[in-house]
Write a protein that holds these residues in place. Structure first.
Motif, PDB file in Angstrom:
ATOM      1  N   ASN A  50       0.950  -1.504  -0.099  1.00  0.00           N
ATOM      2  CA  ASN A  50      -0.287   0.175   0.039  1.00  0.00           C
ATOM      3  C   ASN A  50       0.769   1.184  -0.174  1.00  0.00           C
ATOM      4  N   ASN A  51       1.540   1.568   0.379  1.00  0.00           N
ATOM      5  CA  ASN A  51       3.053   2.234   0.059  1.00  0.00           C
ATOM      6  C   ASN A  51       4.201   1.507  -0.538  1.00  0.00           C
ATOM      7  N   ASP A  52       3.834   1.726  -1.849  1.00  0.00           N
ATOM      8  CA  ASP A  52       5.169   1.053  -3.135  1.00  0.00           C
ATOM      9  C   ASP A  52       5.211   1.721  -4.069  1.00  0.00           C
ATOM     10  N   ASP A  53       5.980   3.080  -3.726  1.00  0.00           N
ATOM     11  CA  ASP A  53       5.782   4.206  -4.644  1.00  0.00           C
ATOM     12  C   ASP A  53       7.505   3.924  -5.815  1.00  0.00           C
ATOM     13  N   LEU A  54       8.302   3.054  -5.029  1.00  0.00           N
ATOM     14  CA  LEU A  54       8.478   2.406  -7.068  1.00  0.00           C
ATOM     15  C   LEU A  54       8.417   0.759  -7.109  1.00  0.00           C
ATOM     16  N   GLU A  55       6.871   0.964  -7.255  1.00  0.00           N
ATOM     17  CA  GLU A  55       5.815   0.004  -7.714  1.00  0.00           C
ATOM     18  C   GLU A  55       6.718  -1.710  -7.686  1.00  0.00           C
ATOM     19  N   ILE A  56       7.513  -1.449  -6.607  1.00  0.00           N
ATOM     20  CA  ILE A  56       7.972  -3.200  -6.067  1.00  0.00           C
ATOM     21  C   ILE A  56       7.203  -4.515  -7.067  1.00  0.00           C
ATOM     22  N   TRP A  57       6.098  -3.573  -5.385  1.00  0.00           N
ATOM     23  CA  TRP A  57       5.126  -5.761  -6.406  1.00  0.00           C
ATOM     24  C   TRP A  57       4.668  -5.310  -7.588  1.00  0.00           C
ATOM     25  N   LYS A  58       3.916  -4.418  -7.874  1.00  0.00           N
ATOM     26  CA  LYS A  58       3.753  -4.444  -9.394  1.00  0.00           C
ATOM     27  C   LYS A  58       4.825  -5.255 -10.295  1.00  0.00           C
ATOM     28  N   TRP A  59       5.899  -5.037 -10.263  1.00  0.00           N
ATOM     29  CA  TRP A  59       6.792  -5.954 -10.683  1.00  0.00           C
ATOM     30  C   TRP A  59       7.932  -6.870 -10.708  1.00  0.00           C
ATOM     31  N   ILE A  60       7.682  -7.294  -9.271  1.00  0.00           N
ATOM     32  CA  ILE A  60       8.431  -8.416  -8.568  1.00  0.00           C
ATOM     33  C   ILE A  60       7.445  -9.686  -8.779  1.00  0.00           C
ATOM     34  N   GLY A  61       6.529  -9.457  -7.940  1.00  0.00           N
ATOM     35  CA  GLY A  61       5.362 -10.599  -8.130  1.00  0.00           C
ATOM     36  C   GLY A  61       5.105 -11.253  -8.964  1.00  0.00           C
ATOM     37  N   PRO A  62       4.786 -10.464  -9.885  1.00  0.00           N
ATOM     38  CA  PRO A  62       4.405 -11.518 -11.659  1.00  0.00           C
ATOM     39  C   PRO A  62       5.392 -12.163 -11.833  1.00  0.00           C
ATOM     40  N   ILE A  63       6.905 -11.902 -12.196  1.00  0.00           N
ATOM     41  CA  ILE A  63       7.796 -11.885 -12.582  1.00  0.00           C
ATOM     42  C   ILE A  63       8.349 -13.327 -11.797  1.00  0.00           C
ATOM     43  N   CYS A  64       7.976 -12.962 -10.277  1.00  0.00           N
ATOM     44  CA  CYS A  64       8.611 -14.116  -9.005  1.00  0.00           C
ATOM     45  C   CYS A  64       7.896 -15.354  -9.830  1.00  0.00           C
ATOM     46  N   ASP A  65       6.747 -14.718  -9.536  1.00  0.00           N
ATOM     47  CA  ASP A  65       5.073 -15.679  -9.883  1.00  0.00           C
ATOM     48  C   ASP A  65       5.192 -16.819 -11.277  1.00  0.00           C
ATOM     49  N   ALA A  66       5.714 -16.204 -11.951  1.00  0.00           N
ATOM     50  CA  ALA A  66       5.730 -16.993 -13.347  1.00  0.00           C
ATOM     51  C   ALA A  66       7.430 -17.922 -13.447  1.00  0.00           C
ATOM     52  N   VAL A  67       8.281 -17.272 -12.915  1.00  0.00           N
ATOM     53  CA  VAL A  67       9.474 -18.611 -12.753  1.00  0.00           C
ATOM     54  C   VAL A  67       8.603 -19.287 -11.710  1.00  0.00           C
ATOM     55  N   LEU A  68       8.300 -19.010 -10.534  1.00  0.00           N
ATOM     56  CA  LEU A  68       7.615 -20.266 -10.107  1.00  0.00           C
ATOM     57  C   LEU A  68       6.954 -21.689 -10.277  1.00  0.00           C
ATOM     58  N   ASN A  69       6.105 -20.365 -11.395  1.00  0.00           N
ATOM     59  CA  ASN A  69       5.719 -21.736 -12.316  1.00  0.00           C
ATOM     60  C   ASN A  69       5.760 -21.634 -13.703  1.00  0.00           C
ATOM     61  N   ASP A  70       6.788 -21.872 -14.020  1.00  0.00           N
ATOM     62  CA  ASP A  70       7.526 -22.186 -15.031  1.00  0.00           C
ATOM     63  C   ASP A  70       6.886 -21.343 -16.505  1.00  0.00           C
TER      64      ASP A  70
END
Length: 123
Positions: A41-61
């Motif tokens: 909720n306080n992520d000015d750099l949008e780390i959640w926006k970018w890192i969550g999806p790319i890490c999930d994609a790696v973990l889900n092949d």
């Protein structure tokens, strides 16, 4: 670790394949750090926006690897030193692995005109 002969991309000089075991481990470590230390909720750099999806994609092949280093997110924030130090350390390692960037040069081999190099992969 297991030393392997890995094809080198002639355009980038990076590995044409990545260490999948290492990549999944680093993705999980990075995602765990983000979950524990970055407030969504306080992520000015949008780390959640970018890192969550790319890490999930790696973990889900569900991501094609290697990913070009220039196409990875958060490059401006990383270059400008805006990212938290521990996150930056984890993300830097993850970025090297997902892009197939060599951590060290162990020796190149020419096999029928195709360049290969030795690389240490996690078992």
């Amino acid at each position: 670790m297991k030393r392997r002969l890995v094809r080198v991309c002639p355009l980038t000089g990076d590995y044409a394949e990545v260490d999948g075991v290492r990549l999944k481990r680093e993705a999980q470590e990075l995602l765990n750090y983000v979950r524990q230390h970055i407030d969504a909720n306080n992520d000015d750099l949008e780390i959640w926006k970018w890192i969550g999806p790319i890490c999930d994609a790696v973990l889900n092949d569900s991501i094609a690897v290697p990913v070009k280093f220039s196409e990875l997110p958060l490059q401006y924030a990383s270059r400008e030193g805006l990212l938290p130090k521990k996150f930056c350390e984890l993300y830097s390692a993850f970025s090297l692995t997902i892009s197939g960037t060599a951590r060290e040069i162990l020796g190149n081999v020419d096999v029928d005109g195709v360049l290969y190099t030795y690389a240490d992969f996690e078992a």
